[in-house]
Scaffold this motif. Structure first.
Motif, short mmCIF file in Angstrom:
data_model
loop_
_atom_site.label_atom_id
_atom_site.label_comp_id
_atom_site.label_asym_id
_atom_site.label_seq_id
_atom_site.Cartn_x
_atom_site.Cartn_y
_atom_site.Cartn_z
N PRO A 145 12.95 31.34 19.01
CA PRO A 145 11.83 31.84 18.26
C PRO A 145 10.66 31.04 18.55
CG PRO A 145 13.49 31.14 16.62
CD PRO A 145 13.97 31.15 18.09
N LYS A 146 10.84 29.76 18.77
CA LYS A 146 9.67 28.68 19.13
C LYS A 146 8.99 28.98 20.51
CE LYS A 146 11.72 25.28 16.17
NZ LYS A 146 12.25 23.71 16.32
N ASP A 147 9.62 29.70 21.37
CA ASP A 147 9.08 29.85 22.57
C ASP A 147 8.09 30.98 22.77
OD1 ASP A 147 8.85 30.04 25.42
OD2 ASP A 147 10.78 30.94 25.78
N THR A 148 6.72 30.36 22.87
CA THR A 148 5.66 31.45 22.89
C THR A 148 5.41 31.99 24.53
OG1 THR A 148 4.14 29.86 23.20
CG2 THR A 148 4.56 30.52 20.96
N LYS A 149 6.16 31.41 25.39
CA LYS A 149 6.06 31.95 26.89
C LYS A 149 4.70 31.96 27.54
CE LYS A 149 9.80 35.08 25.52
NZ LYS A 149 10.14 34.66 24.20
N ASP A 150 3.98 30.88 27.15
CA ASP A 150 2.54 31.00 27.58
C ASP A 150 1.98 29.49 27.93
OD1 ASP A 150 2.50 29.92 25.02
OD2 ASP A 150 0.61 31.07 24.23
N TYR A 151 3.06 28.73 28.80
CA TYR A 151 2.91 27.60 29.09
C TYR A 151 2.19 27.34 30.44
CZ TYR A 151 6.10 27.67 25.28
OH TYR A 151 6.73 28.07 24.15
N PRO A 152 1.32 26.24 30.62
CA PRO A 152 0.71 25.87 31.91
C PRO A 152 1.59 25.99 33.32
CG PRO A 152 0.14 24.18 30.33
CD PRO A 152 1.15 25.25 29.73
N LYS A 153 2.65 25.61 32.96
CA LYS A 153 3.57 25.79 34.21
C LYS A 153 4.76 26.42 33.89
CE LYS A 153 1.69 22.33 36.81
NZ LYS A 153 1.25 22.54 38.08
N LEU B 96 8.82 23.34 29.54
CA LEU B 96 9.59 22.86 28.64
C LEU B 96 10.71 22.11 29.16
CD1 LEU B 96 9.73 26.47 26.74
CD2 LEU B 96 8.29 24.34 26.12
N PRO B 97 11.70 21.38 28.21
CA PRO B 97 12.57 20.74 28.46
C PRO B 97 13.84 21.72 29.12
CG PRO B 97 12.64 20.86 26.01
CD PRO B 97 11.33 21.58 26.75
N PRO B 98 14.57 20.95 30.13
CA PRO B 98 14.64 19.68 30.47
C PRO B 98 13.56 19.05 31.72
CG PRO B 98 16.47 20.96 31.49
CD PRO B 98 15.62 21.99 30.77
N THR B 99 12.94 20.14 32.10
CA THR B 99 12.16 19.96 33.49
C THR B 99 10.71 19.09 33.17
OG1 THR B 99 12.88 21.99 34.29
CG2 THR B 99 11.08 21.18 35.53
N TYR B 100 10.19 19.54 31.95
CA TYR B 100 8.99 18.70 31.54
C TYR B 100 7.90 18.52 32.87
CZ TYR B 100 11.03 17.55 27.18
OH TYR B 100 11.69 17.65 26.09
N GLU B 101 7.40 19.78 33.45
CA GLU B 101 6.61 19.58 34.55
C GLU B 101 5.30 19.11 34.19
OE1 GLU B 101 6.60 20.60 38.03
OE2 GLU B 101 8.78 20.80 37.63
N ALA C 208 9.58 19.58 20.76
CA ALA C 208 9.87 20.31 19.65
C ALA C 208 10.12 21.66 19.89
CB ALA C 208 8.78 19.92 18.68
N ILE C 209 9.49 22.41 20.76
CA ILE C 209 9.93 23.77 21.14
C ILE C 209 11.37 23.90 21.55
CG2 ILE C 209 9.28 25.74 22.66
CD1 ILE C 209 6.26 24.53 22.49
N GLY C 210 11.60 23.17 22.66
CA GLY C 210 12.95 23.13 23.27
C GLY C 210 13.14 23.97 24.33
N ARG C 211 14.40 24.17 24.65
CA ARG C 211 14.56 25.07 25.86
C ARG C 211 14.13 26.60 25.73
NH1 ARG C 211 18.54 23.39 29.90
NH2 ARG C 211 19.14 21.23 29.51
N ALA C 212 14.03 27.39 26.69
CA ALA C 212 13.29 28.35 26.53
C ALA C 212 14.22 29.64 26.90
CB ALA C 212 12.31 28.74 27.52
N ILE C 213 15.63 29.30 27.06
CA ILE C 213 16.44 30.37 27.30
C ILE C 213 16.33 31.46 26.25
CG2 ILE C 213 18.78 30.77 27.37
CD1 ILE C 213 18.22 29.84 29.76
#
Length: 93
Positions: free
Chosen positions: A58-66, A71-76, A87-92
């Motif tokens: 529920p923390k994933d807002t799906k509106d990130y620059p990359k 998000l983790p684990p990639t951290y582009e 703090a958001i964590g994975r987006a699955i």
């Protein structure tokens, strides 16, 4: 190959309902709509037997620059806002 009567399970980064479904957007963001996945899988002859929210974030807002790769684990974005994205964590889900 899936044996007759087998169960196909899928997980992916879920876009918001109504988001664009063209391949470029999906490729750029890493998010795909549930509706597109269900339609594609059903067109291949499968039937939806159920859904789960077990991996939803529920923390994933799906509106990130990359996209999801922010998000983790990639951290582009590297160290840029690292703690915020950690703090958001994975987006699955």
């Amino acid at each position: 190959m899936l044996k007759h009567g087998g169960v196909l399970g899928l997980t992916d980064h879920r876009a918001n309902a109504g988001d664009r479904t063209d391949p470029k957007v999906i490729g750029d963001t890493g998010y795909v709509t549930e509706d597109l996945v269900v339609k594609t899988v059903e067109a291949a002859g499968f039937k939806l037997a159920g859904k789960s929210e077990v991996n939803a974030n529920p923390k994933d807002t799906k509106d990130y620059p990359k996209g999801v790769w922010t998000l983790p684990p990639t951290y582009e974005l590297g160290e840029t806002d690292h703690a915020k994205y950690a703090a958001i964590g994975r987006a699955i889900g």
